[in-house]
Enzyme design. Structure first.
Site: not given
Length: 396
Positions: A10, A177
Site C-alpha cells: 500500500n 474506503h
C-alpha cells in the site's frame, strides 16, 4: 515451501505499508512500513514473530524501500512462500468495478484516472513499478478503494452540475474506503448471523480520513466521500462538506489562491482546524475532558455531522438493521460512539454503556442493549486480508 502467502503493498507519496498474509486463515506473518521516503531520515520498520526491527534507508525513496523489503523477506526465509503481490490503488474511476490482475492495460487505466486522484494514484503506480522491478517473477493484482461503490445508483453519485462535466470528464461521486466497507459488511453479517443478501447496514469508517456508507444486501448504495476524499464528514485535517463559495470568500477576504485554499481544506481543517491543537482524536478528546472549549466544539461538530450523515445513509438502505463503527477512531473512541449512537436513538438504537467501554483496543462486538430495535457494533476492519483474498482468487 508451498507458495500460498500474499505480499500486500500500500504505497503513499512518502510511505509504503506492507504485509505478508496467508489468505486462507488470515494469519499476518510480517507487517511493516517504510516512512519519510526520499528524505534524509527515511527508514523501514517491521514486526515479525513478536519482534520489532528497523533499518535506515539513507534518503532512499520507494525503490530503495522495496529493495530493502525484498532483502528482508529473503533473509527471513519468507520470499519463497509468496505466491503473488496485491496492491492497493485509491481511484479506479468507472473503469474498474472489481479487483483485477495487473497488465499493461490495467496500468494505463490507472494512469487515466490520475486526474481524479492526482495525489494518490501516482504514488500507487510508483509502488507497482518498484514491485515489478524487484519481484518480476510474481503475478500482481490491484484492489481499488472506489470499486465497491460502483453499485451506487445514479441518483446517489450524480452531482447537480452541468451534465457534460460528468459525461466528458467523469465528475461524479466515487467514494473511498471501499475495501474496508466490503470486509466490514461481511463481518457484520457473520457476527449477527444475518444473510448479507437480506441486510441493511450502515457503516462509519473513522480514522484521520473518515467516511460512512450505506450497504444494502451486500452492495454499496451511497457513501459520503465524493470525487475526492475531501467531501463528507469532518476528519482529522479535512473539512468535509463546506459551501463551495468558501473558495471565493477566502480568496477575496485573505487573498488565498485556489491551491492554497485546497491545501487549507485538506490539511489544516477538520479536528485540527477547529481545535487548533491536533488532528489526533485522542489529543482532542483529552483536551476536551480538561475543559478546552475549542476541543469540545471540535468533537461536537465531528459527532453532529457524523450522526446527520449516518441518518442520511438510512434513507439509502430504507431502514437500518445494523450500524458498524470501524477504523482507528471507530474501533477505539467510546466517547464518539456514545455521542453518535445516542443522537441516532430515533432510529431504534439504545446504547449499552458497559459494552461500549469493553469493545475497544482490539475488541469487537455489539455495543447496543439486548432490547435495542437496531444493533450497533464495533468491527475491526481488515483491508489487507481482503486484498490478500482477492489476489489469491485472481491467481487461482
Amino acid at each position: 515451501m508451498s507458495k500460498e502467502n500474499i505480499l500486500i503493498i500500500n504505497c503513499g507519496s512518502s510511505s509504503l505499508k506492507f504485509a505478508v498474509i496467508n489468505p486462507s486463515n488470515g494469519d499476518e506473518i510480517i507487517s511493516g512500513i517504510a516512512e519519510r521516503l526520499g528524505e534524509k531520515e527515511s527508514f523501514i520498520r517491521w514486526k515479525f514473530e513478536g519482534n520489532k526491527e528497523s533499518i535506515t534507508l539513507d534518503g532512499g525513496a520507494h525503490d530503495a524501500a522495496v529493495a530493502a523489503l525484498l532483502h528482508m523477506l529473503e533473509e527471513k526465509g519468507l520470499k519463497e512462500g509468496i505466491a503473488a503481490v496485491g496492491h492497493r490503488v485509491v481511484h479506479g474511476g468507472e473503469t474498474f468495478q472489481e479487483s483485477c490482475l495487473i497488465t499493461e492495460e490495467v496500468i494505463q487505466g490507472i494512469k487515466d484516472c490520475i486526474h481524479l486522484a492526482p495525489l494518490h494514484n501516482p504514488a500507487n503506480l510508483t509502488g507497482i513499478e518498484a514491485a515489478q522491478k524487484h519481484f518480476p517473477e510474481l503475478p500482481m493484482s490491484v484492489v481499488f478503494d472506489t470499486s465497491f461503490h460502483q453499485t451506487m445508483p445514479a441518483e446517489a453519485y450524480t452531482y447537480a452540475v452541468p451534465y457534460k462535466f460528468y459525461s466528458e470528464k467523469g465528475l461524479r461521486r466515487y467514494g473511498m474506503h471501499g475495501t474496508s466497507y466490503r470486509f466490514v459488511s461481511q463481518r457484520v453479517c457473520e457476527m449477527l448471523g444475518m444473510e448479507i443478501s437480506n441486510s441493511k447496514i450502515v457503516i462509519a469508517h473513522l480514522g484521520n480520513g473518515a467516511s460512512c456508507a450505506a450497504v444494502l444486501n451486500g452492495e454499496s448504495v451511497d457513501t459520503t466521500m465524493g470525487l475526492t476524499p475531501l467531501e463528507g464528514l469532518v476528519m482529522g485535517t479535512r473539512s468535509g462538506n463546506v459551501d463551495p463559495n468558501v473558495f471565493s470568500f477566502l480568496n477575496k477576504e485573505y487573498g488565498y489562491s485556489l491551491d492554497e485554499i485546497t491545501d487549507i481544506l485538506n490539511k489544516k481543517s477538520g479536528l485540527l482546524g477547529i481545535s487548533e491543537l491536533s488532528n489526533d482524536c485522542r489529543v482532542v478528546e483529552e483536551a476536551a475532558a480538561e475543559g478546552h472549549k475549542q476541543a469540545t466544539l471540535a468533537l461536537d461538530v465531528f459527532c453532529y455531522v457524523l450522526a446527520k450523515q449516518l441518518a442520511g445513509m438510512a434513507v439509502a438502505t430504507g431502514g437500518v438493521d445494523a450500524l458498524a463503527f470501524t477504523g482507528g477512531i471507530g474501533e477505539n473512541s467510546d466517547l464518539i460512539r456514545a455521542k453518535v449512537v445516542k443522537a441516532l436513538s430515533f432510529l431504534g438504537f439504545d446504547l449499552d454503556e458497559e459494552k461500549n467501554l469493553a469493545n475497544r483496543f482490539g475488541n469487537e462486538g455489539v455495543i447496543s442493549t439486548d432490547g435495542s430495535r437496531a444493533t450497533a457494533l464495533v468491527v475491526s476492519t481488515n483491508e489487507e486480508l481482503m486484498i490478500a483474498q482477492d489476489t489469491a482468487a485472481l491467481i487461482a
